[in-house]
Motif scaffolding. Structure first.
Motif, mmCIF file in Angstrom:
data_model
loop_
_atom_site.group_PDB
_atom_site.id
_atom_site.type_symbol
_atom_site.label_atom_id
_atom_site.label_comp_id
_atom_site.label_asym_id
_atom_site.label_seq_id
_atom_site.Cartn_x
_atom_site.Cartn_y
_atom_site.Cartn_z
ATOM 1 N N GLN A 1 0.863 -1.181 0.000
ATOM 2 C CA GLN A 1 0.000 0.000 0.000
ATOM 3 C C GLN A 1 0.892 1.221 0.000
ATOM 4 O O GLN A 1 1.594 1.486 0.968
ATOM 5 N N GLY A 2 0.877 1.955 -1.104
ATOM 6 C CA GLY A 2 1.744 3.119 -1.204
ATOM 7 C C GLY A 2 1.315 4.219 -0.250
ATOM 8 O O GLY A 2 0.169 4.268 0.196
ATOM 9 N N PRO A 3 2.239 5.134 0.077
ATOM 10 C CA PRO A 3 1.898 6.254 0.951
ATOM 11 C C PRO A 3 1.019 7.273 0.220
ATOM 12 O O PRO A 3 0.812 7.163 -0.989
ATOM 13 N N ALA B 1 -6.104 -1.999 -14.456
ATOM 14 C CA ALA B 1 -5.433 -3.271 -14.157
ATOM 15 C C ALA B 1 -4.068 -3.356 -14.827
ATOM 16 O O ALA B 1 -3.181 -4.072 -14.352
ATOM 17 N N THR B 2 -3.856 -2.601 -15.922
ATOM 18 C CA THR B 2 -2.561 -2.635 -16.604
ATOM 19 C C THR B 2 -1.480 -1.918 -15.795
ATOM 20 O O THR B 2 -0.299 -2.008 -16.121
ATOM 21 N N LYS B 3 -1.865 -1.200 -14.754
ATOM 22 C CA LYS B 3 -0.893 -0.483 -13.917
ATOM 23 C C LYS B 3 -0.270 -1.393 -12.859
ATOM 24 O O LYS B 3 0.608 -0.969 -12.110
ATOM 25 N N ILE B 4 -0.744 -2.628 -12.779
ATOM 26 C CA ILE B 4 -0.174 -3.588 -11.829
ATOM 27 C C ILE B 4 1.070 -4.207 -12.465
ATOM 28 O O ILE B 4 1.029 -4.679 -13.603
ATOM 29 N N GLY C 1 2.465 -7.878 -8.986
ATOM 30 C CA GLY C 1 1.144 -7.749 -8.371
ATOM 31 C C GLY C 1 0.937 -6.448 -7.619
ATOM 32 O O GLY C 1 -0.165 -6.189 -7.129
ATOM 33 N N ARG C 2 1.980 -5.631 -7.512
ATOM 34 C CA ARG C 2 1.841 -4.344 -6.839
ATOM 35 C C ARG C 2 1.780 -3.222 -7.877
ATOM 36 O O ARG C 2 1.992 -3.451 -9.062
ATOM 37 N N SER C 3 1.492 -2.020 -7.427
ATOM 38 C CA SER C 3 1.435 -0.889 -8.353
ATOM 39 C C SER C 3 1.799 0.385 -7.609
ATOM 40 O O SER C 3 1.837 0.421 -6.372
ATOM 41 N N PHE C 4 2.080 1.423 -8.373
ATOM 42 C CA PHE C 4 2.328 2.756 -7.820
ATOM 43 C C PHE C 4 1.497 3.711 -8.668
ATOM 44 O O PHE C 4 1.998 4.417 -9.531
ATOM 45 N N LEU D 1 -1.710 9.664 -12.030
ATOM 46 C CA LEU D 1 -0.328 9.502 -12.463
ATOM 47 C C LEU D 1 0.230 8.256 -11.801
ATOM 48 O O LEU D 1 -0.244 7.831 -10.748
ATOM 49 N N SER D 2 1.189 7.649 -12.478
ATOM 50 C CA SER D 2 1.681 6.362 -11.991
ATOM 51 C C SER D 2 3.065 6.090 -12.534
ATOM 52 O O SER D 2 3.523 6.727 -13.491
ATOM 53 N N PHE D 3 3.728 5.134 -11.897
ATOM 54 C CA PHE D 3 4.832 4.450 -12.548
ATOM 55 C C PHE D 3 4.179 3.288 -13.286
ATOM 56 O O PHE D 3 3.645 2.369 -12.663
#
Length: 201
Positions: A15-17, A67-70, A80-83, A103-105
């Protein structure tokens, strides 16, 4: 030029900050954000500068894109994680939709690549620059792993990357304001792209 490759240094939490400024809150995206993200990604002017180029036609299609951001490649603890973050405009009343962008990595392997999109009503207000600066602050502060010298070039400096269409002057300005520099160019699906990079401070 070929696309960059970089060892995976970052350890992505389950779980990201969250982080905020006076105007904005960045928090991990949840399924409840699908309708707000659809309202952004269904706009033709947003789709024109993003991938895919076709405006989304449904909330379900938006969920498929979310889901493509995982992350699906890289070290096992990252799979299985994402930002992936929602940009929340704190000035909008809580009774209204406050998510104005994302926005994401998008990936960490073979290189950490950033992507973002804002609702057109928020263009030109400095939101994208502010949100990207906030996200980079979180990213650089995440824990790092030790990378074997076999996996990393000894002189390698950790970087974040972004691909930006050459005709997208607004997005290029955002990246430059955040310290990114053009390190090459690339062609994909008939589009000419700049490769931007930012060294870890």
């Amino acid at each position: 030029m070929t696309l960059p490759e970089q060892s995976v240094y970052v350890i992505v939490p389950a779980q990201g900050p969250s982080i905020e400024s006076d105007r904005l809150l960045l928090r991990p995206i949840t399924d409840a954000d699908a309708a707000a993200l659809f309202a952004i990604r269904s706009r033709p002017e947003v789709a024109e500068m993003n991938c895919p180029k076709i405006p989304f036609k449904s909330i379900e299609e938006t969920r498929e894109w979310m889901a493509t951001k995982i992350f699906t490649s890289g070290p096992s603890d990252i799979i299985g994680r994402s930002f992936n973050y929602a940009i929340v405009d704190k000035s909008i009343p809580e009774t209204e939709e406050r998510v104005v962008g994302s926005l994401s990595f998008n990936q960490v392997d073979p290189f950490p690549e950033i992507g973002y999109a804002l609702h057109p009503s928020c263009w030109g207000k400095g939101y994208a620059t502010e949100a990207l600066q906030l996200m980079l602050k979180m990213w650089w502060n995440l824990a790092r792993r030790t990378v074997d010298s076999e996996d990393a070039c000894p002189a390698e400096v950790e970087k974040a990357f972004a691909l930006c269409e050459k005709r997208n002057a607004g997005s290029s300005r955002v990246l430059e304001k955040c310290g990114f520099k053009i390190v090459g160019d690339f062609q994909e699906d008939g589009e000419d792209l700049f490769i931007f990079a930012l060294e870890r401070p």
